[in-house]
Design an enzyme around this catalytic site. Structure first.
Site, PDB file in Angstrom:
ATOM      1  N   ARG A  96      58.817  66.454  14.090  1.00  0.00           N
ATOM      2  CA  ARG A  96      59.212  67.628  14.621  1.00  0.00           C
ATOM      3  C   ARG A  96      59.534  67.764  16.187  1.00  0.00           C
ATOM      4  O   ARG A  96      58.896  68.107  16.913  1.00  0.00           O
ATOM      5  CB  ARG A  96      57.958  68.572  14.740  1.00  0.00           C
ATOM      6  CG  ARG A  96      57.645  69.194  13.168  1.00  0.00           C
ATOM      7  CD  ARG A  96      56.429  70.104  13.599  1.00  0.00           C
ATOM      8  NE  ARG A  96      56.185  70.573  12.199  1.00  0.00           N
ATOM      9  CZ  ARG A  96      55.403  70.233  11.120  1.00  0.00           C
ATOM     10  NH1 ARG A  96      54.827  68.993  11.312  1.00  0.00           N
ATOM     11  NH2 ARG A  96      55.133  71.137  10.161  1.00  0.00           N
ATOM     12  N   ASP A 141      52.173  68.070  19.641  1.00  0.00           N
ATOM     13  CA  ASP A 141      52.852  69.256  20.079  1.00  0.00           C
ATOM     14  C   ASP A 141      51.920  70.588  20.373  1.00  0.00           C
ATOM     15  O   ASP A 141      50.985  70.296  20.248  1.00  0.00           O
ATOM     16  CB  ASP A 141      54.014  69.816  18.926  1.00  0.00           C
ATOM     17  CG  ASP A 141      53.088  69.954  17.620  1.00  0.00           C
ATOM     18  OD1 ASP A 141      52.102  70.279  17.463  1.00  0.00           O
ATOM     19  OD2 ASP A 141      54.179  69.976  16.711  1.00  0.00           O
ATOM     20  N   TYR A 185      57.613  60.644  14.137  1.00  0.00           N
ATOM     21  CA  TYR A 185      57.208  62.033  14.205  1.00  0.00           C
ATOM     22  C   TYR A 185      58.383  63.046  13.937  1.00  0.00           C
ATOM     23  O   TYR A 185      59.222  62.927  14.696  1.00  0.00           O
ATOM     24  CB  TYR A 185      56.409  62.575  15.480  1.00  0.00           C
ATOM     25  CG  TYR A 185      55.828  63.857  15.689  1.00  0.00           C
ATOM     26  CD1 TYR A 185      54.736  64.259  14.836  1.00  0.00           C
ATOM     27  CD2 TYR A 185      56.742  64.833  16.410  1.00  0.00           C
ATOM     28  CE1 TYR A 185      54.545  65.428  14.989  1.00  0.00           C
ATOM     29  CE2 TYR A 185      56.290  66.153  16.586  1.00  0.00           C
ATOM     30  CZ  TYR A 185      54.961  66.446  15.872  1.00  0.00           C
ATOM     31  OH  TYR A 185      54.797  67.831  15.976  1.00  0.00           O
ATOM     32  N   GLU A 224      44.663  66.962  12.562  1.00  0.00           N
ATOM     33  CA  GLU A 224      45.117  68.039  11.718  1.00  0.00           C
ATOM     34  C   GLU A 224      44.940  68.033  10.228  1.00  0.00           C
ATOM     35  O   GLU A 224      44.913  69.210   9.593  1.00  0.00           O
ATOM     36  CB  GLU A 224      46.561  68.306  12.263  1.00  0.00           C
ATOM     37  CG  GLU A 224      47.216  69.401  11.731  1.00  0.00           C
ATOM     38  CD  GLU A 224      48.509  69.673  12.849  1.00  0.00           C
ATOM     39  OE1 GLU A 224      49.379  70.332  12.360  1.00  0.00           O
ATOM     40  OE2 GLU A 224      48.643  69.325  14.129  1.00  0.00           O
ATOM     41  N   LYS A 225      45.301  67.084   9.554  1.00  0.00           N
ATOM     42  CA  LYS A 225      45.114  66.926   8.196  1.00  0.00           C
ATOM     43  C   LYS A 225      44.378  65.851   7.416  1.00  0.00           C
ATOM     44  O   LYS A 225      44.126  64.907   8.377  1.00  0.00           O
ATOM     45  CB  LYS A 225      46.611  66.763   7.617  1.00  0.00           C
ATOM     46  CG  LYS A 225      47.573  68.014   8.095  1.00  0.00           C
ATOM     47  CD  LYS A 225      49.048  67.523   7.627  1.00  0.00           C
ATOM     48  CE  LYS A 225      49.875  68.503   8.287  1.00  0.00           C
ATOM     49  NZ  LYS A 225      50.374  68.144   9.649  1.00  0.00           N
ATOM     50  N   ASP A 267      48.321  67.021  15.593  1.00  0.00           N
ATOM     51  CA  ASP A 267      49.931  66.702  15.933  1.00  0.00           C
ATOM     52  C   ASP A 267      50.311  66.736  17.149  1.00  0.00           C
ATOM     53  O   ASP A 267      49.757  67.580  17.947  1.00  0.00           O
ATOM     54  CB  ASP A 267      50.881  67.455  14.918  1.00  0.00           C
ATOM     55  CG  ASP A 267      51.127  67.204  13.596  1.00  0.00           C
ATOM     56  OD1 ASP A 267      50.430  65.992  13.094  1.00  0.00           O
ATOM     57  OD2 ASP A 267      51.688  67.832  12.761  1.00  0.00           O
TER      58      ASP A 267
END
Length: 655
Positions: free
Chosen positions: A321, A103, A319, A7-8, A101
């Site tokens: 979130r 999710d 993590y 993701e990043k 991530d």
């Protein structure tokens, strides 16, 4: 070539290090048979209305509703170069491992790219709970099938498309209705933001309409065997409100005189109950945001950013979130490793760790209550406190302490309630005697004290019939207090616990176990968006709704601003994630609902707070304030049939 799609960039570097992919490429890191690349958040975005036809470039009621037949996405211009890198690598990949991530949104970031680039090869899923090396290696050894997490993608798409349908259509509808009524601003409507805004508007209204009422209490200072304590007068029901407060000053004053004329009070009854308080669980994101707002004065987005840095940059916590406060049973075996890492991180912890019992198996270890993620806890590797900012360290210590208290005993105390009689008056006293301090030795929160709404005091040893000396009698003059303005932490809590705000019994029951308004990952962004748009104003820690916010909430249909309805939508997204509802069925239902709303409201006349204008010099009709290239001006309300205009003098312009 096996391609890991992260993701990043920072996440990509962490994973590449474990995989041995150390050679730098264009937007990627290359290993022997593995390449790691990364997005920069969302590289794609849902296309705006004008992408579906030039007619949508102009806002018009005639063009509503806008419901795409084939949904489109567009590459974000700022990150187009990285998109090209990923598209090239996908063409060369034999297998893709989604490592975004773990999710709903992370799944969407990756899957949209795979779909747009027509990738049709095998897909696996790396499901990470922390970015330290041990956690990455553990996740690598148990990659999930791509089919297992595919429903997350449809759930995220459903959320995205519902947000688009509501935001694009209803923002245009109510902005156009506002313009027709002379309001020259944009009335932005959102599936989650509008119900969230209503929570603040409702609180503002409750504060504005509140009328303070005076009431009186009587404290009686008593003693037994030389030990003082305080009892409160129990007024008769004939002179009290629903909360049991005495509203008659004369009655309270007479009571003071009556009690003062007595030398003692007699114990009529006493009841002692024993209580055991379990340690608070580790944080989920919402609870962390609530506590950081209250203790540290941090905004919801600030807390999320810090928690993300602790996870991503410092590798200090898991993590962030997460919507879960429990831990899997298997992680109990990692406790000694976590403790060792904590001690290496901060040697000053040694005395505190020495008082903990690593064999304690608290309620936190519960596989049945663990969702896609577990509670936010320290990782199994040491962190560098010196590299953390002061706020990062404060948040880290909160997370750490909520983990450590799992290895301390329950807090135990006796609560005693005594009823006494003094002349003809009844009194009550409440005492708390701590038996085991337990976890409160390590984690003490003054805001969580006074759980019974009584002053904490230690009562003397009393028995029925005992005589207690009357030492003093105090008349207290008080006023009912208005509700307090919401803070960001309060608003996060209200969004999460929206069932408490719903009155309809069946809906309330449905919402009891849902996530409420928004998700752990989106609530902070929703609040920030409302602040950035000027709908919410922040004064120190307090949030207040702007005049435009009140206007909007008064204008939109009740269903659009209803927190209960929004939570029902979130429930539907969970159904999609579980495979019990299809993406197409959900979006079709949303589109039909939007079409019905627009048909019902397109002829609505909004009652807007508009500055009164002059009469039109041509037809004598009322004039409305408009915004032009050279600034505001008065325009005939019969435009375009009448094109009369009047300039607005500088001194009459709004500040």
């Amino acid at each position: 070539m096996r391609l890991f799609l992260c993701e990043k960039p920072s996440q990509g570097r962490d994973i590449a290090k474990v995989l041995g992919a150390t050679r730098r490429g264009d937007g990627c890191l290359i290993g022997t048979e593995t390449t790691v690349t990364w997005c920069i958040g969302h590289l794609l975005e849902t296309a705006p209305p004008e992408a579906y036809g030039d007619q949508y470039k102009t806002w018009s009621l005639d063009h509503l509703p806008i419901i795409p037949v084939q949904w489109r996405v567009e590459v974000k211009p700022k990150t187009a170069a990285q998109f090209k890198v990923i598209k090239r690598l996908l063409n060369e990949a034999s297998t893709v491992v989604i490592a975004t991530d773990a999710d709903r949104e992370g799944e969407m970031i990756a899957r949209e790219l795979l779909e747009l680039c027509n990738y049709r090869g095998p897909i696996q899923r790396l499901w990470l709970s922390a970015l330290n090396e041990a956690s990455i290696r553990k996740a690598m050894s148990s990659l999930k099938s791509g089919l297992e997490t595919f429903p997350l993608y449809h759930s995220a798409l459903a959320r995205s498309r519902a947000d688009w349908l509501i935001g694009m259509n209803l923002s245009r509808l109510f902005t156009l209705l506002g313009r027709r009524a002379g309001y020259d601003g944009v009335l932005s409507v959102g599936r989650v933001q509008t119900p969230t805004l209503r929570l603040v508007v409702d609180r503002d209204r409750a504060i504005a309409s509140f009328v303070s009422v005076p009431y009186w209490g009587v404290d009686v200072h008593l003693s037994s065997m030389g030990q003082p304590f305080i009892a409160s007068w129990l007024p008769p029901s004939s002179g009290t409100d629903e909360a049991g407060r005495c509203l008659l000053q004369a009655l309270a004053s007479r009571t003071v005189q009556a009690i003062s004329s007595n030398e003692s009070a007699t114990v009529l009854s006493l009841q002692t109950e024993h209580f055991r308080e379990a340690p608070p669980l580790p944080f989920d994101l919402s609870t962390l945001q609530e506590v950081c707002s209250r203790k540290l004065g941090l905004g919801a987005q600030e807390t999320l950013n810090i928690a993300q840095a602790l996870y991503e940059t410092h590798k200090a916590t898991s993590y962030p979130r997460s919507d879960c406060r429990y831990l899997p049973e298997s992680m109990f075996n990692e406790v000694p490793t976590v403790f060792d890492a904590l001690l290496k991180t901060d040697s000053a912890l040694r005395p505190a760790l020495g008082s903990l019992d690593l064999s304690l198996h608290s309620r936190v270890w519960n596989d049945a209550k663990v969702t896609a993620h577990h509670g936010i806890i320290p990782t199994t590797e040491p962190a560098n406190l010196a590299r953390m900012s002061e706020q990062e360290r404060q948040v880290y210590e909160l997370i750490r302490s909520h983990y450590l208290v799992q290895f301390l005993p329950h807090h135990e105390f006796d609560r005693t309630q005594v009823e006494l009689k003094c002349g003809e008056e009844r009194l009550t006293a409440v005492g708390k005697q701590i038996q085991v301090q337990g976890w409160k030795d390590l984690l003490h929160d003054a805001a969580e004290e006074d759980e019974f709404g009584q002053k904490s005091q230690v009562l003397p040893v009393l028995q029925q019939g005992a005589q207690c000396a009357v030492n003093d009698v105090e008349l207290k003059s008080m006023h009912t207090a208005a509700p307090k303005p919401l803070t960001e932490g309060d608003l996060i809590k209200a969004m999460k616990n929206v069932a408490k705000l719903v009155n309809e019994p069946r809906l309330k029951q449905k919402l009891r176990d849902t996530t409420g308004i928004g998700t752990e990952a989106t609530r902070a962004g929703i609040i920030k968006g409302l602040i950035d748009r000027g709908y919410l104003l922040k004064k120190k820690r307090a949030l207040m709704a702007s005049a435009a916010a009140h206007t909007l909430i008064e204008a939109v249909p009740v269903a659009v601003a209803d927190p209960g309805m929004t939570a029902i939508w979130e429930q539907a997204l969970d159904e999609i994630e579980a495979g019990r509802l299809s993406l197409d069925a959900f979006v079709a239902k949303q589109a039909n609902w939007i079409a019905q709303l627009i048909a019902r409201y397109r002829s609505l006349t909004l009652a807007m707070p508009i500055e009164a204008g002059p009469a039109c010099p041509i037809c004598n009709a009322s004039m409305l304030r408009r915004k032009g290239k050279s600034g505001p001006f008065w325009s005939c309300s019969h435009y375009p049939d009448c094109k009369g205009t009047v300039p607005i003098r500088k001194e009459t312009r709004r500040p």
